[in-house]
Design a protein around this motif. Structure first.
Motif, short mmCIF file in Angstrom:
data_model
loop_
_atom_site.label_atom_id
_atom_site.label_comp_id
_atom_site.label_asym_id
_atom_site.label_seq_id
_atom_site.Cartn_x
_atom_site.Cartn_y
_atom_site.Cartn_z
N GLY A 51 -14.40 -6.10 -39.64
CA GLY A 51 -13.50 -5.20 -38.93
C GLY A 51 -12.91 -5.85 -37.70
N LEU A 52 -11.71 -5.44 -37.34
CA LEU A 52 -11.00 -6.03 -36.21
C LEU A 52 -10.67 -5.03 -35.12
N LEU A 53 -10.54 -3.75 -35.48
CA LEU A 53 -9.95 -2.81 -34.54
C LEU A 53 -10.71 -1.49 -34.55
N VAL A 54 -11.01 -0.99 -33.35
CA VAL A 54 -11.64 0.31 -33.19
C VAL A 54 -10.64 1.23 -32.50
N GLU A 55 -10.63 2.49 -32.90
CA GLU A 55 -9.63 3.46 -32.42
C GLU A 55 -10.30 4.58 -31.63
N THR A 56 -9.73 4.89 -30.47
CA THR A 56 -10.23 6.00 -29.69
C THR A 56 -9.06 6.62 -28.92
N SER A 57 -9.35 7.45 -27.93
CA SER A 57 -8.31 8.09 -27.14
C SER A 57 -8.86 8.43 -25.77
N HIS A 58 -7.96 8.47 -24.78
CA HIS A 58 -8.35 8.84 -23.42
C HIS A 58 -8.85 10.28 -23.36
N SER A 59 -8.52 11.09 -24.37
CA SER A 59 -8.87 12.50 -24.33
C SER A 59 -10.05 12.88 -25.22
N TYR A 60 -10.45 12.01 -26.14
CA TYR A 60 -11.48 12.39 -27.12
C TYR A 60 -12.82 12.68 -26.44
N GLY A 62 -13.81 15.17 -24.79
CA GLY A 62 -13.69 15.65 -23.43
C GLY A 62 -13.51 14.53 -22.42
N GLY A 63 -12.95 13.41 -22.86
CA GLY A 63 -12.72 12.27 -21.98
C GLY A 63 -13.86 11.27 -21.95
N ARG A 64 -14.88 11.44 -22.81
CA ARG A 64 -16.06 10.54 -22.80
C ARG A 64 -15.98 9.43 -23.82
N ALA A 65 -15.03 9.46 -24.75
CA ALA A 65 -15.04 8.54 -25.88
C ALA A 65 -14.82 7.09 -25.46
N GLU A 66 -13.83 6.86 -24.59
CA GLU A 66 -13.55 5.47 -24.19
C GLU A 66 -14.78 4.82 -23.55
N ALA A 67 -15.45 5.53 -22.68
CA ALA A 67 -16.62 4.96 -22.02
C ALA A 67 -17.71 4.65 -23.02
N ALA A 68 -17.85 5.47 -24.05
CA ALA A 68 -18.87 5.22 -25.08
C ALA A 68 -18.57 3.93 -25.83
N VAL A 69 -17.31 3.72 -26.16
CA VAL A 69 -16.92 2.46 -26.81
C VAL A 69 -17.07 1.31 -25.83
N GLY A 70 -16.68 1.53 -24.57
CA GLY A 70 -16.74 0.48 -23.58
C GLY A 70 -18.13 -0.07 -23.34
N ARG A 71 -19.15 0.76 -23.46
CA ARG A 71 -20.51 0.26 -23.25
C ARG A 71 -20.85 -0.84 -24.25
N TRP A 72 -20.36 -0.67 -25.49
CA TRP A 72 -20.63 -1.70 -26.50
C TRP A 72 -19.72 -2.91 -26.29
N VAL A 86 -2.87 7.70 -24.99
CA VAL A 86 -2.72 8.52 -23.79
C VAL A 86 -1.63 9.55 -24.03
N GLY A 87 -1.77 10.69 -23.36
CA GLY A 87 -0.78 11.75 -23.52
C GLY A 87 -1.38 13.11 -23.79
N HIS A 88 -2.71 13.17 -23.97
CA HIS A 88 -3.42 14.43 -24.12
C HIS A 88 -4.40 14.60 -22.97
N ASP A 89 -4.62 15.86 -22.57
CA ASP A 89 -5.68 16.13 -21.61
C ASP A 89 -7.01 16.26 -22.35
N PRO A 90 -8.14 16.41 -21.64
CA PRO A 90 -9.44 16.45 -22.32
C PRO A 90 -9.60 17.58 -23.33
N THR A 91 -8.73 18.60 -23.28
CA THR A 91 -8.80 19.68 -24.27
C THR A 91 -7.94 19.37 -25.49
N GLY A 92 -7.19 18.28 -25.46
CA GLY A 92 -6.31 17.94 -26.57
C GLY A 92 -4.88 18.41 -26.39
N GLY A 93 -4.56 19.01 -25.25
CA GLY A 93 -3.20 19.49 -25.01
C GLY A 93 -2.29 18.37 -24.54
N ASP A 94 -1.00 18.48 -24.88
CA ASP A 94 -0.03 17.49 -24.46
C ASP A 94 0.18 17.54 -22.95
#
Length: 310
Positions: A51-60, A62-72, A86-94
């Motif tokens: 694998g080459l690429l992992v996908e996440t979002s600044h909003s997933y 509740g905003g915790r997803a990027e940090a979870a990936v970042g630890r690894w 980027v473009g969604h708030d932590p609730t998924g709204g635009d």
């Protein structure tokens, strides 16, 4: 000298060919909403499998997803590329895609992920109140600042995507497009504002030779089920008459090939050059099941039959 994963990623995003050790699957999943040990195990297994690429979002999550990936990623620098949105708030709204807001969210993403630059940065949504020219300028500025390597968009209408591709192309950038793409075509009224890669979008993708990141490539497990979801679940956007027929054809072909219906459906996505199917396995066994689609070669006749029944 062997090429690094990020060099391979650049090559694959720019061309249809691929190195034998690499593959086009993108790893998603419930980062930030699952135990850290599970995240680490999935990411390591995916990387070991090419694998080459992992996908996440600044909003997933509740905003915790990027940090979870970042630890690894901090413990395994340069092993996997990362795309975030980027473009969604932590609730998924635009949210409005002003330059200041986008830059602030990207800087936050860099800190969360622990990387010097995001490999692929996507607008998670459009902001129709702003011109394509303004939104394109912001993306180019992010690359010039060294914050991101590649840029693109998710869930834009075809005509806006076409204009963006033209504007970015004039400035030396080929955007990545991100839409729902699978053998199962969803009922658009049940996608909550997200967009499927319909014929109009695909025309733009082909005309401008854009890489297509196909999220929900397994249609939320639709082809692995034998019937509708459990009572009480939200309506399934994939449970349509056409898709039920496609699922039956997948079962028929899987029996002939000694495979599984969901593997056949995923192999269908790989048949399309330039498409990077995003998968969301919850464990390493499900990763392995998805990767079996790489070894399943479909004929042109089978590809058309699976979709259209003729």
């Amino acid at each position: 000298m062997p090429r690094s994963p990020l060099q391979l990623l650049d090559g694959l995003l720019d061309a249809d060919g691929m190195a034998a050790a690499a593959h086009r699957f993108v790893l998603g999943g419930p980062f930030g909403a699952e135990p850290a040990e599970t995240t680490a195990e999935r990411l390591a297994h995916f990387a070991d499998a090419g694998g080459l690429l992992v996908e996440t979002s600044h909003s997933y999550a509740g905003g915790r997803a990027e940090a979870a990936v970042g630890r690894w990623l901090r413990r395994n620098p340069g092993v996997l590329g990362v795309t975030t949105k980027v473009g969604h708030d932590p609730t998924g709204g635009d949210i409005p895609l002003s330059r200041d807001t986008v830059f602030a969210h990207v800087r936050s993403a860099l800190e969360n992920l622990g990387v010097e630059a995001v490999d692929v940065l996507l607008y998670h949504c459009d902001d129709p109140a702003r011109s394509v020219a303004e939104l394109a300028d912001t993306l180019v500025s992010l690359t010039e600042a060294g914050h991101v390597r590649r840029v693109g968009v998710s869930n834009w209408r075809a005509e806006r995507l076409s204009e963006l591709a033209a504007r970015l192309g004039e400035r030396g950038h080929t955007p990545v497009a991100s839409y729902q793409f699978s053998l199962a075509e969803p009922d658009p009224t049940l996608l909550a504002g997200s967009l499927h890669a319909d014929s109009a979008v695909l025309d733009v993708v082909r005309r401008h030779r854009l890489p297509l990141l196909g999220w929900s490539s397994q249609a939320r497990g639709y082809f692995a089920r034998s019937g509708p979801k459990e009572p009480g679940d939200r309506p399934d956007p994939y449970d349509t008459e056409d898709n039920r027929a496609r699922r039956l054809r997948c079962r028929e072909l899987a029996e002939r090939l000694g495979s599984r219906p969901e593997t056949v459906a995923l192999a269908w996505t790989l048949h399309h050059p330039g498409v990077w199917p995003s998968i969301g396995p919850r464990n390493t066994a499900q990763i392995d099941n998805s990767l079996r689609a790489r070894r399943l070669t479909l004929t042109e006749e089978q590809v058309h039959w699976l979709r259209d029944g003729r």
